[in-house]
Design a protein around this motif. Structure first.
Motif, PDB file in Angstrom:
ATOM      1  N   GLU A  53      14.528 -32.428 -20.544  1.00 54.81           N
ATOM      2  CA  GLU A  53      13.951 -31.269 -21.232  1.00 54.81           C
ATOM      3  C   GLU A  53      14.938 -30.591 -22.163  1.00 54.81           C
ATOM      4  N   VAL A  54      16.208 -30.598 -21.752  1.00 52.94           N
ATOM      5  CA  VAL A  54      17.231 -29.892 -22.518  1.00 52.94           C
ATOM      6  C   VAL A  54      17.221 -30.332 -23.978  1.00 52.94           C
ATOM      7  N   LYS A  55      16.864 -31.590 -24.200  1.00 54.76           N
ATOM      8  CA  LYS A  55      16.826 -32.116 -25.569  1.00 54.76           C
ATOM      9  C   LYS A  55      15.762 -31.421 -26.417  1.00 54.76           C
ATOM     10  N   PHE A  56      14.723 -30.915 -25.788  1.00 51.92           N
ATOM     11  CA  PHE A  56      13.540 -30.454 -26.526  1.00 51.92           C
ATOM     12  C   PHE A  56      13.343 -28.947 -26.536  1.00 51.92           C
ATOM     13  N   HIS A  57      13.882 -28.275 -25.570  1.00 50.94           N
ATOM     14  CA  HIS A  57      13.541 -26.864 -25.404  1.00 50.94           C
ATOM     15  C   HIS A  57      14.685 -25.951 -25.822  1.00 50.94           C
ATOM     16  N   THR A  58      14.392 -25.110 -26.778  1.00 45.53           N
ATOM     17  CA  THR A  58      15.393 -24.195 -27.302  1.00 45.53           C
ATOM     18  C   THR A  58      14.860 -22.778 -27.262  1.00 45.53           C
ATOM     19  N   VAL A  59      15.723 -21.842 -26.950  1.00 48.14           N
ATOM     20  CA  VAL A  59      15.358 -20.433 -27.011  1.00 48.14           C
ATOM     21  C   VAL A  59      16.321 -19.731 -27.953  1.00 48.14           C
ATOM     22  N   THR A  60      15.747 -18.867 -28.775  1.00 44.70           N
ATOM     23  CA  THR A  60      16.553 -18.037 -29.658  1.00 44.70           C
ATOM     24  C   THR A  60      16.321 -16.581 -29.290  1.00 44.70           C
ATOM     25  N   VAL A  61      17.381 -15.931 -28.878  1.00 46.33           N
ATOM     26  CA  VAL A  61      17.318 -14.517 -28.511  1.00 46.33           C
ATOM     27  C   VAL A  61      17.844 -13.690 -29.680  1.00 46.33           C
ATOM     28  N   THR A  62      17.027 -12.755 -30.123  1.00 40.42           N
ATOM     29  CA  THR A  62      17.454 -11.854 -31.188  1.00 40.42           C
ATOM     30  C   THR A  62      17.575 -10.458 -30.599  1.00 40.42           C
ATOM     31  N   THR A  63      18.639  -9.770 -30.971  1.00 36.04           N
ATOM     32  CA  THR A  63      18.842  -8.428 -30.428  1.00 36.04           C
ATOM     33  C   THR A  63      18.786  -7.397 -31.551  1.00 36.04           C
ATOM     34  N   ARG A  64      18.620  -6.155 -31.171  1.00 31.50           N
ATOM     35  CA  ARG A  64      18.646  -5.053 -32.136  1.00 31.50           C
ATOM     36  C   ARG A  64      19.418  -3.894 -31.498  1.00 31.50           C
TER      37      ARG A  64
END
Ligand code: ZN
Ligand code: ZN
Length: 184
Positions: A53-64
């Motif tokens: 799964e690691v190959k396919f699943h990405t998370v992008t966290v944006t902060t403010r």
């Protein structure tokens, strides 16, 4: 005497009884061995699935920033965006098209326990967990509520997910190296 052996005294001679008790103990030991092996196999399969799964699943966290421009300024998580780039036949995108809340695969993994067949090319089943309004980001690089008080930051990377029977837990595959200095 083993709890698994119910014996009426007097039916068997002592030697016969000992023999029977030994046999039952051996059967029990064999059963335990099999159960342990099956559990280890499930763990290995689960680990292999997560690594795939690691190959396919990405998370992008944006902060403010909160309280911007003040000495108390700190960052909070603004958005947690999930992407799946898995092919149609990947495990996360091929699952039954039914209303079962969760499923257990049949032995050859072609469908669920109710006979609903596996359907490839579906939306990654994890996506919904990230789209939900109530989704909470409590993982690594989290927010000001983190136990180790490391502030939130923008971060993007592959993730590892774990299905916890009622919910999904996830974490970034790469450890947050900032944690190493947090307790100095
Ligand atoms: Zn089903
Ligand atoms: Zn996916």
């Amino acid at each position: 005497m083993s709890a698994d052996l119910i014996y009426q005294p007097g039916i068997l001679g002592d030697a016969e009884f000992l023999e029977l008790e030994k046999k039952v103990a051996a059967q029990l030991a064999q059963k335990r061995l099999e159960a342990t092996a099956a559990a280890a196999k499930r763990r290995d399969e689960d680990q292999a699935r997560r690594e795939a799964e690691v190959k396919f699943h990405t998370v992008t966290v944006t902060t403010r920033p909160e309280e911007a421009g003040t000495p108390d300024e700190y960052r909070v998580v603004d958005e947690v965006a999930f992407t799946c780039t898995a092919p149609d036949d990947a495990e996360c995108r091929s699952y039954p098209e039914c209303d079962c809340e969760s499923w257990t695969w049949n032995d050859d993994r072609t469908g669920d326990e109710w006979g609903h067949p596996r359907v490839p090319g579906r939306q990654c089943w994890l996506a919904g967990w990230f789209d939900a309004e109530g989704a909470i980001y409590a993982g690594i690089n989290g927010d000001e509520m983190r136990d180790d008080l490391i502030p939130a930051r923008d971060f993007s990377g592959p993730i590892i997910t774990t299905w916890c029977h009622e919910w999904v837990e996830w974490e970034f595959a790469a450890p947050d190296t900032r944690a190493d200095t947090s307790h100095e």
